[in-house]
Design an enzyme around this catalytic site. Structure first.
Site, PDB file in Angstrom:
ATOM      1  N   SER A 256       0.568  -1.075   0.115  1.00  0.00           N
ATOM      2  CA  SER A 256      -0.069   0.077   0.071  1.00  0.00           C
ATOM      3  C   SER A 256       0.960   1.367   0.100  1.00  0.00           C
ATOM      4  O   SER A 256       2.100   1.143   0.421  1.00  0.00           O
ATOM      5  CB  SER A 256      -0.875   0.014   1.262  1.00  0.00           C
ATOM      6  N   LYS A 257       0.222   2.404  -0.601  1.00  0.00           N
ATOM      7  CA  LYS A 257       0.941   3.687  -0.247  1.00  0.00           C
ATOM      8  C   LYS A 257       1.269   4.041   0.850  1.00  0.00           C
ATOM      9  O   LYS A 257       2.480   4.436   0.976  1.00  0.00           O
ATOM     10  CB  LYS A 257      -0.119   4.470  -1.001  1.00  0.00           C
ATOM     11  N   ARG A 258       0.450   3.549   1.972  1.00  0.00           N
ATOM     12  CA  ARG A 258       1.008   4.047   3.165  1.00  0.00           C
ATOM     13  C   ARG A 258       2.040   3.316   3.538  1.00  0.00           C
ATOM     14  O   ARG A 258       2.860   3.587   4.428  1.00  0.00           O
ATOM     15  CB  ARG A 258      -0.166   3.960   4.169  1.00  0.00           C
ATOM     16  N   GLY A 260       4.638   2.535   1.930  1.00  0.00           N
ATOM     17  CA  GLY A 260       5.692   2.999   1.317  1.00  0.00           C
ATOM     18  C   GLY A 260       5.700   2.059  -0.113  1.00  0.00           C
ATOM     19  O   GLY A 260       6.865   2.421  -0.549  1.00  0.00           O
TER      20      GLY A 260
END
Ligand code: GLU
Length: 482
Positions: A256-258, A260
């Protein structure tokens, strides 16, 4: 459905860069549209002003274009159903919230965020599984509502979710998904600032943009029952829903983007080719039904079918991506690859003025480079003489014994025709005259021209570097020996 009427959209929120998971969603929508002769739209969902990032939009456009995912309609290109940026459609959402208020499918809620937090905490204490809103304002009388409004209390608009039964829809990939109503609270449609929530805006837009299939990441499955309720409340036909499989990182857990996950542009910077990333992402949750892995865009489009999209998690295997990129590097048109790598060579301070020569360097090195950056980092000796030699290699190859051979070559090579047979013949005759094997001389020549050893075929290198340069470097190596 007539396949020309297939209209799908990628609907990113400009809250940061486009990460590879988002790119996979865009890609599957793109392929689905192309395979059906339909339309692929780009809609910008920027209603969450707190998370909006100014430069994100350009990064999204740039990333999609770099990957070759051109959109037929949407932000920055226009179309018949625009505007395609949600912050430019606020009146439409407001009108539709009003509609639902007027027919009793929605209500105004005056609860403060402190109260909502309190309700949530209490539910948590009572260990109630579904900690949604307690519907306090659902049955306020018209007088109470008016009083609150007159006294200037801010409000949100909430959808009246059914109080019993279940909500179901058919997912194209997963089949029927049924959700008990206690999992769905009275969803906020319009926020106190008059901005719609994602739920209202995306349903209204999907309807007015005539979206036929909503294909998105599986993290949205929990939201879909709310959307189903909204379609029903408006009396609109629903699109087909398809929730793509989750992408896991090789170390476990969701990519996920969160957490990284890298952006598309990071992969560009790391030297990946767009065609390779495109091909790799295609296989994250889809396969052509046989064991083909390396496929061109048109081959992928020709065999793309939503039936072959899996519901099982896909793993983002960086090593496989690198292998795949290497495969693309090998056969990539050298001129095109040169366009990518020349700026990187220049950044390294190399002076590259002859693009044909540069393409020749690419031809020699592309088979042994997995990424454009590797190609950029391993070609210095094609553009400048070595300023020293790898110490370990020099200890082995540049010894007294080889000096007479280097000197003889320095003397004889200038007179020959600079062709493969002639160079090879000269090396052989020099070796024979000194009663040495050519196999002893060649590694020294390789080090003489590269400074680091390795590299492509020795004769290929000498031919490409040219006579003057090769002779000069052989002489330099001899001088180094003493
Ligand atoms: N704006 C949502 C996102 O950022 C889109 C979800 C959807 O496709 O409905 O992923």
């Amino acid at each position: 459905m007539n396949t020309e009427n297939i209209r799908v959209r990628f609907a990113p929120s400009p809250t940061g860069y486009l990460h590879v998971g988002g790119a996979r969603t865009a890609l599957f929508n793109y392929l689905f549209a192309k395979a059906a002769g339909g339309k692929f739209l780009l809609r910008i969902e920027d209603t969450d002003r707190t998370r909006f990032q100014e430069d994100s939009l350009n990064e999204i456009f740039e990333s999609l274009k770099w990957l070759g995912l051109d959109w037929d309609e949407g932000a920055s290109v226009g179309g018949d159903f625009g505007p395609y940026v949600q912050s430019e459609r606020l009146t439409l959402y407001k009108e539709h919230a009003e509609k639902l208020l007027a027919d009793g499918s929605a209500y105004k809620c005056f609860c403060t965020s402190e109260r909502l937090e309190q309700v949530r905490k209490e539910k948590e204490l009572r260990k109630e599984q579904h900690g949604g809103y307690d519907r306090k304002c659902r049955d306020l009388s018209a007088e109470e509502v008016n009083e609150n409004i007159d006294s200037g209390m801010p409000y949100v608009v909430r959808l009246k979710a059914p109080l019993d039964g279940s909500i179901s829809f058919e997912d194209m990939i997963r089949g029927i998904i049924e959700t008990p109503v206690n999992m769905v609270d009275d969803t906020v449609l319009l926020k106190t600032d008059g901005f719609p929530t994602y739920h209202l805006a995306s349903v209204v837009d999907d309807h007015f943009m005539k979206i036929s299939h909503v294909m998105r990441g599986d993290e949205w499955i929990a939201s879909t029952p709310r959307h189903v309720l909204l379609y029903k409340a408006f009396g609109w036909e629903m699109p087909v829903f398809a929730h793509l499989p989750v992408i896991l990182s090789p170390t476990g857990g969701k990519l996920s983007k969160r957490k990284g996950a890298a952006s598309v542009m990071d992969y560009k910077k790391a030297g990946y080719l767009p065609e390779a990333l495109f091909n790799f992402l295609t296989l994250l949750g889809w396969n052509p039904g046989d064991d083909r892995e390396i496929m061109t865009v048109s081959e992928i489009i020709a065999s793309f079918s939503a039936k072959k999209i899996s519901s099982k998690p896909a793993v983002f295997d960086e090593q496989k991506l690198e292998w795949m990129n290497g495969q693309y590097m090998e056969t990539y048109p050298a001129e095109k690859l040169a366009e990518e790598v020349i700026p990187l060579w220049r950044e390294r301070g190399l002076s590259v003025d002859d693009t044909e020569y540069a393409a020749g360097v690419v031809r020699l090195l592309q088979v042994r480079s997995k990424r454009v950056t590797e190609l950029a980092e391993t070609a210095d000796y094609f553009f400048k003489d070595p300023t020293g030699y790898d110490e370990k290699q020099a200890g082995k190859q540049l010894k007294e014994a080889v000096k007479p051979a280097l000197d003889k070559l320095t003397a004889e090579l200038p007179a020959i025709k600079w062709e493969r047979e002639d160079i090879e013949g000269t090396i052989d005759s020099v070796a024979a005259s000194l009663e040495m094997s050519a196999g002893k001389i060649k590694p020294a020549l390789r080090l003489a021209v590269t400074g680091v050893g390795g590299g492509p075929d020795l004769l290929d290198m000498l031919l490409h570097l040219g006579k003057d340069c090769s002779v000069r470097r052989i002489k330099n190596a001899s001088d180094y020996i003493g």
